[in-house]
Design a protein around this motif. Structure first.
Motif, short mmCIF file in Angstrom:
data_model
loop_
_atom_site.label_atom_id
_atom_site.label_comp_id
_atom_site.label_asym_id
_atom_site.label_seq_id
_atom_site.Cartn_x
_atom_site.Cartn_y
_atom_site.Cartn_z
N PHE A 504 5.77 7.32 2.12
CA PHE A 504 5.95 7.55 3.56
C PHE A 504 7.37 8.05 3.84
O PHE A 504 7.56 9.02 4.60
N ILE A 505 8.37 7.43 3.23
CA ILE A 505 9.75 7.85 3.45
C ILE A 505 9.95 9.28 2.95
O ILE A 505 10.67 10.09 3.57
N ASP A 506 9.32 9.62 1.83
CA ASP A 506 9.42 10.98 1.32
C ASP A 506 8.86 11.97 2.32
O ASP A 506 9.43 13.04 2.55
N GLY A 507 7.72 11.60 2.97
CA GLY A 507 7.13 12.49 3.96
C GLY A 507 8.02 12.69 5.16
O GLY A 507 8.16 13.81 5.69
N VAL A 508 8.68 11.61 5.64
CA VAL A 508 9.58 11.72 6.78
C VAL A 508 10.79 12.59 6.40
O VAL A 508 11.25 13.43 7.20
N ALA A 509 11.30 12.42 5.19
CA ALA A 509 12.45 13.22 4.74
C ALA A 509 12.09 14.70 4.68
O ALA A 509 12.89 15.56 5.09
N ARG A 510 10.89 14.99 4.17
CA ARG A 510 10.48 16.39 4.09
C ARG A 510 10.40 17.02 5.48
O ARG A 510 10.79 18.17 5.68
N HIS A 511 9.88 16.24 6.44
CA HIS A 511 9.68 16.81 7.77
C HIS A 511 10.99 16.96 8.52
O HIS A 511 11.22 17.97 9.21
N THR A 512 11.89 15.98 8.40
CA THR A 512 13.13 16.00 9.20
C THR A 512 14.28 16.70 8.50
O THR A 512 15.28 17.06 9.13
N GLY A 513 14.16 16.86 7.18
CA GLY A 513 15.24 17.49 6.43
C GLY A 513 16.43 16.56 6.19
O GLY A 513 17.49 17.02 5.75
N LYS A 514 16.27 15.28 6.46
CA LYS A 514 17.36 14.33 6.26
C LYS A 514 17.27 13.68 4.89
O LYS A 514 16.20 13.60 4.28
N GLN A 515 18.41 13.20 4.42
CA GLN A 515 18.46 12.45 3.17
C GLN A 515 18.10 11.00 3.45
O GLN A 515 18.82 10.30 4.15
N LEU A 516 16.96 10.56 2.93
CA LEU A 516 16.48 9.20 3.17
C LEU A 516 16.32 8.46 1.85
O LEU A 516 15.66 8.96 0.94
N HIS A 517 16.92 7.27 1.79
CA HIS A 517 16.78 6.45 0.58
C HIS A 517 16.55 4.99 0.99
O HIS A 517 17.19 4.49 1.92
N ILE A 518 15.67 4.30 0.27
CA ILE A 518 15.44 2.88 0.49
C ILE A 518 16.52 2.10 -0.27
O ILE A 518 16.63 2.22 -1.49
N ILE A 519 17.30 1.29 0.44
CA ILE A 519 18.37 0.50 -0.19
C ILE A 519 17.88 -0.90 -0.52
O ILE A 519 18.07 -1.41 -1.64
N ASN A 520 17.25 -1.55 0.44
CA ASN A 520 16.78 -2.92 0.24
C ASN A 520 15.41 -3.10 0.86
O ASN A 520 15.09 -2.48 1.89
N TYR A 521 14.65 -3.96 0.23
CA TYR A 521 13.32 -4.28 0.77
C TYR A 521 13.02 -5.75 0.45
O TYR A 521 13.32 -6.25 -0.64
N SER A 522 12.43 -6.43 1.41
CA SER A 522 12.02 -7.82 1.20
C SER A 522 10.82 -8.11 2.10
O SER A 522 10.67 -7.47 3.16
N GLU A 523 10.00 -9.04 1.68
CA GLU A 523 8.85 -9.40 2.51
C GLU A 523 8.51 -10.87 2.29
O GLU A 523 8.90 -11.50 1.30
N HIS A 524 7.80 -11.45 3.24
CA HIS A 524 7.28 -12.81 3.09
C HIS A 524 6.15 -13.02 4.09
O HIS A 524 6.01 -12.26 5.06
N ALA A 525 5.35 -14.01 3.84
CA ALA A 525 4.29 -14.37 4.78
C ALA A 525 4.90 -15.21 5.92
O ALA A 525 5.80 -16.01 5.70
N ILE A 526 4.39 -14.98 7.13
CA ILE A 526 4.77 -15.80 8.27
C ILE A 526 3.73 -16.89 8.44
O ILE A 526 2.53 -16.62 8.46
#
Length: 585
Positions: A504-526
Motif C-alpha cells: 500500500f505504501i509503495d502504491g501511495v509513493a508511486r502516485h504522489t512521487g514522494k519518498q515513503l518509508h516505514i520506520i516503525n510498526y507495532s500492533e496489539h489486540a484491544i
C-alpha cells in the motif's frame, strides 16, 4: 447658641501586633531523656499489630470546634466496630450530659458487641469517679481510665505540689476506682492509669508513681491493668520517647502482669514514628484516632500506623479496605477536611504528575503483569508503597497529567483506561501533543481530554479514506490495488511489496512521487471491554477483540506517526498508515 461643625472621621492608626523576636535561645534541649546506652529497641522489628484503642469519641471529640452529637457518635462507634476495633474509648461521662447519655444509650440499647470493650476517661476526683461508674452501670466489660499529671512543669506551675503530693493523687484515684468497682461485681473491670505528660516527667519518678498505683490494684493477683504512657505534648525526637518507654518497661514492677499502652501526640509531627518505636521498645497497646484528629496538631493517626504495618506484610488486624467510606464518615462526623497529601487517604497520595515517576510506575506494572509467576504477585512498584486497589482506590488515581508529565504517564492513562498500549516511539510523539495542550489550558488534563486529543490527532483522518481494494499474494510478493481519498480527491493506488502495508505504501509513493518509508510498526489486540475500532461487514459480534496498529513513516525525510483500529489486523494497519499520511500531506 451652640455652633455645630462637621469634621471628617478620624482614622485611628493601625497598631501592629507585637511579636516576640524569633529567638531560639528561649528554648532548651529536652531534659527528660533516660540514660540508656544499652537500648535494645533499634535491633527489633514489629511482627504483629499492637492492640488498637480508638480514642476518636473522647480525645478526638474534645478537640472539635463543634463536638459530635449523640447521633454522630453512634455512627462513628458503628464504623469503629466495623473496622475491627476491640477497645473504644467512648467519652468522658462525668464531664457533660451528652457524654453520660451516650454511654447509657450504648449499654441500654445493647449496641456493644460481646468482643468489644468500651473505655471511659475520668480524673482522679471522687465525685467524677462516682458519676462515671453510674454511667457504666450494667455494662458487661469496661476500661475505666484514671489519670493525673506528673510532669515537672505542671507540678511546679499548675498544681504547686511536690513529688509526694502528686503521687498521693494517683494513689487515691486508684483506691477510688477499686472501691467503686467493688460495688458492681457483675461487670468485668479493667483499670487503666496514665501519668499524664509522661514524656515530660522524670523517668524514675514516672516509675515510682505507677508502682504506687499498682500496689493498690495488685495486677499480679489478677486485676487487669493497663498503664498508659502519654506523650501528651510531643517534645522530643521519637527515639528519645522510645528510650523512655524501654526504660519504663525495664524498671516498673510486675511488668509481666500489666499492659503497657502508648498515647502519642503530634506536636513535632512524629506521633506515628514515636508510637512505632515505642512498640519496638516494649509497648503492647496503642491509642489514637482515625485521621489523627486531636488537640493542637492531633493524636497519633491509627490509619497511618496500621497501613504502615500492612505495607510491610504485617496484618494490621483492622479492615481498612473501604478507605473512601471510612474517610467520608470520619470527616463528616468531625467536620474536618482531609489534606490531599494525607498519607494513604489523601486525594493525591497515589498520584504522579512527574513524567519520570509516571514512566517508572507504568514500566513496573507492565513488568509485573508479564512476570506474574516470577514476582509471585508480590507488590513491588516504583513510587507506590501499596497497591491502591487494596484500599478501594482506582488506578485512575495513580497517574494524572499536567504540563510536567511525560510520555509514561500519558501512555499509562491510555493503556489502563482505553486499551491502547503505545510503543515507545508513539509515546514520544503523543506526549508532545499532550504537553502542548496542558500548557495551553494551564491546568491538569482530565482523562477524557487526553482521549479527545488522542482521537483528534490519530483517529479522525478527515479526507483520508481507503475505499475498495484488493490484496493479492503472487508468489511471495503482495500486490495492492484499490482506491483512496486523498485531500478529498479519489485516486487509484497500485503497488507491490512483501506485505499488505508495504504494498500500500509503495502504491501511495508511486502516485504522489514522494519518498515513503516505514520506520516503525507495532500492533496489539484491544480488550473487548474497550469499544474502539470498526467491525468488518461480516463481523457483528462486538465481543471479538479489535486490533490497534501503530505506524511511523518517513515522508521526504520528515517523521509522521499514525494509528488505526479495526477488528481486522490488516485493515487496522492500513488505517494506521492513512493516519500518518493525513499528517504528512
Amino acid at each position: 447658641m451652640s455652633q455645630v461643625t462637621s469634621h471628617s472621621p478620624v482614622v485611628e492608626p493601625k497598631v501592629k501586633p507585637k511579636f516576640e523576636a524569633f529567638d531560639f535561645r528561649k528554648y532548651q534541649p529536652f531534659a527528660f531523656a533516660p540514660n540508656l546506652p544499652d537500648r535494645t529497641w533499634p535491633n527489633k522489628t514489629i511482627e504483629k499489630a499492637p492492640t488498637w484503642a480508638s480514642v476518636d469519641l473522647r480525645d478526638g471529640n474534645q478537640a472539635l470546634i463543634d463536638p459530635m452529637t449523640i447521633e454522630q457518635k453512634m455512627q462513628f462507634f458503628k464504623l469503629l466496630v466495623e473496622v475491627g476495633f476491640k477497645e473504644i474509648e467512648i467519652g468522658f461521662p462525668s464531664a457533660a450530659q451528652v457524654e453520660f447519655d451516650f454511654a447509657r444509650k450504648l449499654i441500654e440499647e445493647n449496641h456493644i458487641p460481646d468482643d468489644v470493650t468500651i473505655q471511659v476517661l475520668v480524673q482522679a476526683r471522687e465525685h467524677l469517679i462516682e458519676r462515671t461508674f453510674e454511667a457504666l452501670q450494667g455494662v458487661r466489660r469496661a476500661v475505666v481510665h484514671v489519670y493525673n499529671s506528673t510532669s515537672k512543669v505542671q507540678r511546679d506551675k499548675v498544681y504547686a505540689k511536690d513529688l509526694e503530693e502528686i503521687k498521693e493523687i494517683a494513689i487515691k484515684g486508684a483506691k477510688m476506682l477499686q472501691d467503686h468497682a467493688a460495688k458492681h461485681p457483675d461487670t468485668e473491670w479493667v483499670f487503666q492509669y496514665s501519668p499524664e505528660s509522661f514524656s515530660q516527667t522524670e523517668p524514675d519518678y514516672a516509675v515510682q508513681v505507677v508502682n504506687a498505683v499498682n500496689e493498690v490494684w495488685k495486677p499480679e493477683e489478677g486485676q487487669q491493668v493497663i498503664i498508659n504512657l502519654p506523650a501528651t505534648v510531643e517534645s522530643s525526637m521519637p527515639n528519645v520517647y522510645a528510650d523512655q518507654v524501654e526504660y519504663f518497661c525495664r524498671h516498673v514492677k510486675n511488668r509481666e502482669h500489666i499492659i503497657v499502652s502508648l498515647h502519642t501526640h503530634n506536636d513535632r509531627g512524629s506521633a506515628v514514628a514515636a508510637a512505632e518505636l515505642g512498640v519496638l521498645a516494649g509497648a503492647d497497646r496503642i491509642e489514637g484516632t482515625l485521621l489523627g484528629n486531636g488537640e493542637r496538631t492531633g493524636n497519633m493517626d491509627i490509619m497511618i500506623m496500621a497501613m504502615n504495618l500492612y505495607s510491610q506484610g504485617v496484618d494490621p488486624e483492622l479492615d481498612l479496605s473501604d478507605m473512601s467510606r471510612i474517610v467520608q464518615i470520619v470527616s463528616e462526623c468531625n467536620n474536618l477536611p482531609v489534606h490531599p497529601r494525607h498519607p494513604y487517604v489523601g486525594e493525591l497520595v497515589f498520584t504522579a504528575f512527574s513524567g519520570s515517576h509516571q514512566d517508572a510506575i507504568k514500566k513496573s506494572l507492565d513488568y509485573n503483569e508479564k512476570n506474574s509467576e516470577a514476582t509471585q504477585n508480590i507488590w513491588d512498584v516504583a513510587y507506590l508503597p501499596i497497591d491502591p486497589a487494596h484500599i478501594g482506590r482506582s488506578y485512575q488515581d495513580v497517574v494524572r497529567i499536567n504540563s510536567q508529565s511525560g510520555k509514561g504517564g500519558v501512555a499509562y492513562i491510555l493503556q489502563r483506561n482505553y486499551g491502547f498500549n503505545l510503543p515507545r516511539w508513539m509515546q514520544i510523539d503523543f506526549s508532545r501533543v499532550v504537553q502542548q495542550k496542558a500548557e495551553d489550558v494551564a491546568r491538569e488534563l482530565k482523562n477524557e481530554e487526553i482521549l479527545e486529543a488522542f482521537e483528534s490527532t490519530y483517529l479522525q483522518n478527515s479526507g483520508y479514506e481507503l475505499l475498495d481494494h484488493n490484496i493479492n499474494n503472487k508468489g511471495g510478493e503482495v500486490e495492492f490495488n484499490g482506491q483512496m481519498t486523498l485531500n478529498g480527491e479519489t485516486i487509484d493506488i497500485s503497488g507491490h511489496g512483501n506485505g499488505p502495508l508495504s504494498s500500500f505504501i509503495d502504491g501511495v509513493a508511486r502516485h504522489t512521487g514522494k519518498q515513503l518509508h516505514i520506520i516503525n510498526y507495532s500492533e496489539h489486540a484491544i480488550s473487548p471491554e474497550f469499544t474502539y475500532g470498526e467491525e468488518d461487514e461480516a463481523q457483528s459480534d462486538k465481543t471479538n477483540a479489535k486490533a490497534a496498529a501503530y505506524i511511523q513513516l518517513n515522508v521526504d525525510g520528515e517523521i509522521y506517526s499514525g494509528i488505526g483500529t479495526h477488528t481486522s489486523t490488516v485493515s487496522a494497519m492500513l488505517k494506521g498508515a492513512l493516519s500518518a499520511l493525513s499528517q504528512a500531506f
